[in-house]
Design an enzyme around this catalytic site. Structure first.
Site, short mmCIF file in Angstrom:
data_model
loop_
_atom_site.label_atom_id
_atom_site.label_comp_id
_atom_site.label_asym_id
_atom_site.label_seq_id
_atom_site.Cartn_x
_atom_site.Cartn_y
_atom_site.Cartn_z
N ASP A 131 -36.53 11.46 -2.06
CA ASP A 131 -36.19 11.70 -0.61
C ASP A 131 -36.68 9.97 0.26
O ASP A 131 -37.40 11.00 1.32
CB ASP A 131 -38.57 12.17 -0.68
CG ASP A 131 -39.22 11.39 -1.60
OD1 ASP A 131 -39.14 10.47 -2.28
OD2 ASP A 131 -40.34 11.90 -0.86
N GLU A 154 -46.83 2.59 -11.56
CA GLU A 154 -46.25 1.95 -11.60
C GLU A 154 -46.90 0.34 -12.50
O GLU A 154 -46.08 -0.02 -12.87
CB GLU A 154 -46.46 0.91 -9.94
CG GLU A 154 -45.14 1.84 -9.53
CD GLU A 154 -45.73 2.75 -8.53
OE1 GLU A 154 -47.18 3.53 -9.00
OE2 GLU A 154 -45.39 4.06 -7.72
#
Ligand code: UGA
Ligand code: MN
Length: 323
Positions: free
Chosen positions: A187, A273
Site C-alpha cells: 500500500d 524493523e
C-alpha cells in the site's frame, strides 16, 4: 551472334545489379545482440537502472543518430538485482494496490518481485495478475496463523520470512550475485529515484519515509555522513526508529546472516524493523541515502477502507467480474 550476346547481357544486367545491392544491404545490418534480453522491455536502462522511455515520433533526434553510426555491442555493467519482497492479502483493494506497484516496478531495471500471499494457497487473482504483470517474479504463499491475526499484533511476519527463505535458498550454491533486498508493502508509494538510491547499498542503507509515525515524515538524523539519531514522533526509544519502507539490505548481508528473520515471540507492532535490523547491523554502520536523508522518496500511504455498503446481497450482477 554478337548482337545476341549483347541483348542477353542487357537482360541479365538489372538482375545482377539487384543481387549486388541486396548483398550490400545485408552486410550493413547491425549484428544481433550478444545476449538476449530476459524479457521484452521498451525502455533502455538509465542511471541507477531506472528505465528511460524511448523517444518516439518527431523527437527522433536520438533515433537518427543511432542510424548514422552502427551500434556497437556495449558491455553491460553488472547491475545489482533489486529484490522487492511484498506481503499481500486478499481484500477488495488488493488488485488495485498490486496494479499501482507493478506500474512502478516495471520502470525499474533488474528488479525481481517476490510477492508473498498471506493465504493457504496461491490465489487465482494474484496468479493471473502476475502472469500479465511483465515483471520477473516469484509467487509464494504462507498463511498467518489465526492467533496472530489480531489488531495490535505485527503483520506480515511469516510472509517476509518466506521471502527471505526463498532468497537464501536460491543463492545457497552460488557465489552471491550483487543484489539488494527491500521490503515493499503493497500500500506504499515508491518514487523511481528510490531505486537508484538503494541500488548502491553496500550493507544496509536508510532514508526518510513520508507520512508515517504521526508526522509528515520520519528520518534518520545524519552528521558527517553517519546516522546519529532519529527524527520521529513515535517511540523514539526504538533502536532503529524506522519504518519497513525506510531501509534496504545487500544480498550479501542476508546470506551471511542466515538466522536473521522476523520474530513473533516478544515482538510488538512497530518493533519488527528494529528487531530485524539489530540482527544484521549497527546504527554506526548504516549508509544514509537520499541526500543524507533529507529527501522523501517513499510514502507510507495507507489505502482507505473501501465503502461497500451498497453491495447487493441478492439480485447480484448477471456476470462475475474480478475487481
Ligand atoms: C506498518 C508498517 O509499515 C508495516 O511494514 C508493518 O508490517 C505494520 O505496520 C505492522 O504493524 O506490522 P501498516 O500500514 O500498519 O504498516 O500495515 P499494512 O500495510 O496493513 O501491512 C503491511 C503489509 O503486510 C502489507 O503489504 C499488507 O498487504 C500485508 N498484510 C497485512 C498481510 O500480508 N496480511 C495481513 O493480515 C495484513
Ligand atoms: Mn501499510
Amino acid at each position: 551472334m554478337k548482337s545476341v550476346l549483347f541483348s542477353r547481357f542487357f537482360i541479365l544486367l538489372p538482375w545482377i545489379l539487384i543481387v549486388i545491392i541486396m548483398l550490400d544491404v545485408d552486410t550493413r545490418r547491425p549484428a544481433p545482440p550478444l545476449t538476449p534480453r530476459p524479457y521484452f522491455s521498451p525502455y533502455p536502462v538509465g542511471r541507477g537502472g531506472v528505465r528511460l522511455p524511448l523517444r518516439r515520433g518527431s523527437s527522433g533526434r536520438v533515433a537518427e543518430k543511432r542510424n548514422e553510426s552502427r551500434p556497437q555491442p556495449q558491455p553491460q555493467p553488472l547491475l545489482p538485482t533489486i529484490y522487492a519482497i511484498t506481503p499481500t492479502y486478499s481484500r477488495p483493494v488488493q488488485k488495485a494496490e498490486l496494479t499501482r506497484l507493478a506500474n512502478t516496478f516495471r520502470q525499474v531495471a533488474q528488479l525481481h518481485w517476490i510477492l508473498v500471499e498471506d493465504a493457504a494457497a496461491r490465489s487465482e487473482l494474484v496468479s493471473r495478475f502476475l502472469a500479465r504483470a511483465g515483471l520477473p517474479n516469484t509467487h509464494l504463499h504462507v498463511p498467518t496463523p489465526r492467533r496472530y491475526k489480531r489488531p495490535g499484533l505485527p503483520r506480515a511476519t511469516e510472509q517476509r520470512n518466506a521471502g527471505l527463505a526463498w532468497l537464501r535458498q536460491r543463492h545457497q550454491h552460488q557465489r552471491a550475485q550483487p543484489g539488494v533486498l527491500f521490503f515493499a508493502d503493497d500500500d506504499n508509494t515508491y518514487s523511481l529515484e528510490l531505486f537508484q538510491e538503494m541500488r548502491t547499498t553496500r550493507k544496509v542503507s536508510v532514508w526518510p519515509v513520508g507520512l508515517v509515525g504521526g508526522r509528515r515524515y520520519e528520518r534518520p538524523l545524519v552528521e558527517n555522513g553517519k546516522v546519529v539519531g532519529w527524527y520521529t514522533g513515535w517511540r523514539a526509544d526504538r533502536p532503529f526508529a524506522i519504518d519497513m519502507a525506510g531501509f534496504a539490505v545487500s544480498l550479501q548481508v542476508i546470506l551471511s546472516n542466515p538466522k536473521a528473520v522476523f520474530k513473533r515471540r516478544g515482538s510488538q507492532p512497530g518493533m519488527q524493523e528494529s528487531d530485524f535490523l539489530k540482527q544484521i547491523t549497527t546504527v554506526e554502520e548504516l549508509e544514509p541515502k537520499a541526500n543524507n536523508c533529507t529527501k522523501v522518496l517513499v510514502w507510507h500511504t495507507r489505502t482507505e477502507k473501501v465503502n461497500l455498503a451498497n453491495e447487493p446481497k441478492y439480485h447480484l450482477d448477471t456476470v462475475k467480474i474480478e475487481v
